[in-house]
Every structure is written in C-alpha cells, then in structure tokens.
Design an enzyme around this catalytic site. Structure first.
Site, short mmCIF file in Angstrom:
data_model
loop_
_atom_site.label_atom_id
_atom_site.label_comp_id
_atom_site.label_asym_id
_atom_site.label_seq_id
_atom_site.Cartn_x
_atom_site.Cartn_y
_atom_site.Cartn_z
N ASP A 142 1.00 -1.15 0.02
CA ASP A 142 0.04 -0.25 0.00
C ASP A 142 0.80 1.32 -0.08
OD1 ASP A 142 -2.27 -1.48 0.34
OD2 ASP A 142 -2.25 -1.45 2.39
N TYR A 163 6.70 -9.94 7.12
CA TYR A 163 6.55 -8.50 7.31
C TYR A 163 6.99 -8.15 8.78
CZ TYR A 163 3.80 -7.90 3.04
OH TYR A 163 3.26 -7.79 1.70
#
Length: 258
Positions: free
Chosen positions: A56, A114
């Site tokens: 994003d 992540y």
C-alpha cells in the site's frame, strides 16, 4: 532480435512518496510505474512489471519481488546495476537474475515476512515519523506475544482483512508472529504463506490494543471465529510496515542449469 527472457528483480524501496506498488489507470506515481519507466529508459521496451506483493501507499520494502520480460541482451544479473542508475534514490534493485520464462512470483510456494515498527516513546521523534508508528501509551509486551501466538497456524482471517478485499478465500497460514523490543521500538514480526488486504496492519493494530490493556490475549480466538472485520482492532497506519523478505520454498531454478 534477441530471444525474449524473463528477469527477476529484488526491490527495496522507501514507500513514503509513492501511491503503493501497483500501477492503475487512476493511480500514478507507484513503484511499479517507476520500475517500468526505468526498464523503458534502459531498453526502449514497454514492459509489464509483475510484482509479488502489492504494498500500500507509504509501506516500505527491503525485498519485494518483481519480474518482467525483455529482448534486451543485457545479462540478467546486470540489470540491477543498470536500473539503479536510472531509478530515483528511494528505489533500489538489490539483485537481478534471469529466471524461467514461466516463473511467476505469485504462483510459487513462499514464506513472506513483514515487520511492523512502533515507536513507543512519550513524544514523537520527527525524523522517524515516516518509518514508525508513534504510540505513546505503555505496552505489555508479554500480553502482546501471548495474543500473537493465537494467530499462528491456518485460520480464516476475515476479521483481519479489509472489507474491500477481493480474495476468493480468506484462509491463510501464519508460521510465526512475535513481538520484541529493540530500544524504544516495538517490532511486530509476521511470517506466513500469504496475506490479505491490510492483514498485517490489522494484526498490528489489534495487538497494540491488547498491549495497552483494551482486551485480553484470549480475545484473538473469538475474533477469528467471528469472521467479521468489526471484531478485530483498528488498522495501524501504513508507515510502520516493512516487507522484509520472500523465501521461495522450492528455490528459484536457474535456466543456465539445464
């Protein structure tokens, strides 16, 4: 004309100035767009960049994966050096190599890691505002870890997915979730075989709520069972999220080995 080949890139970037990874007709200034422009500037070709993870806006990466097809005679392992002379300084190709023509980074068995980074200080630190989420309240790291362990394994993560997700299945397998302190930062690390839209950021937001005392670790089980986005915590801001690495479980076959 040289025979077409497929080149894989390992891409690191500071996502602060970009509208995410994926190029769309209505969205410009993306990582994918910058890479396509750089390849065009180098080879004169209009190429399609196929990314492994569509991060994003504002999200960073140390090792996102992309491939493209080219008829250029530049060796696969030299594209990294050539492209880095063209790309802006907040995007870097840290490795490049030729792969099989049918290699697709989203159609492989992989583990993705992540990290979500939280600056846990009383006051914000302006120079770190683009790379951490400032959270001033005290956090119970032990409770956060207890909650994190309940996310491990195969689950339906509908409660931890943006309602706009178009994924056909919300079942994913999380191999490991951990919460550690590194100086004044709290680092939430998540490794799994795939992630849904906003999934890691929702996991981070939920663990932070539990860490500050709004809920108990055992609440995670009920959140998963409800399969309802409203059951989990808030979506943490984008700037604290980093895509750390991809691990290809079956390796990446080298065409030169055949």
């Amino acid at each position: 004309m040289a025979e077409k080949k497929r080149v894989m890139l390992v891409v690191s970037y500071d996502g602060t100035a970009y509208n995410g990874w994926a190029f769309q007709k209505s969205t410009h200034n993306t990582i994918e767009e910058m890479l396509a422009r750089a390849v065009h500037g180098l080879t004169g070709e209009d190429v399609e960049i196929i990314g492994a993870s569509r991060t994003d806006a504002g999200v960073h990466a140390y090792g996102n994966i992309a491939v493209f097809d080219t008829c250029s005679t530049i060796p696969g392992d030299r594209f990294s050096y050539a492209l880095n002379h063209i790309l802006p300084e907040d995007i870097c190709v840290v490795e490049s190599r030729e792969v099989y023509k049918d290699f697709h980074p989203r159609h492989c068995d992989t583990l993705k890691t992540y990290e979500y980074r939280v600056l846990n200080t009383k006051m914000p630190v302006p120079t770190r505002r683009f790379y951490t989420y400032h959270f001033s309240m005290p956090l119970d790291i032990e409770k956060m870890n207890e909650a994190a362990k309940l996310l491990e394994g195969e689950h339906d993560f509908t409660s931890f997915c943006n309602v706009e997700s178009q994924a056909l299945s919300h079942v994913r397998t999380i191999k490991e979730v951990s919460v550690k302190c590194h100086g004044d930062e709290v680092i939430i690390s998540v490794t799994g075989n795939g992630f849904l839209y906003n999934m890691v950021r929702i996991i981070a937001g939920t663990l932070l709520q539990i860490g500050r005392g709004k809920g108990e670790p055992s609440d995670i089980t009920a959140m998963l069972e409800k399969k309802d986005r409203s059951a989990a915590g808030p979506t943490a801001p984008a700037q604290g999220l980093f895509l750390i690495k991809y691990e290809f479980l079956d390796g990446i076959p080298d065409p030169s080995d055949t």
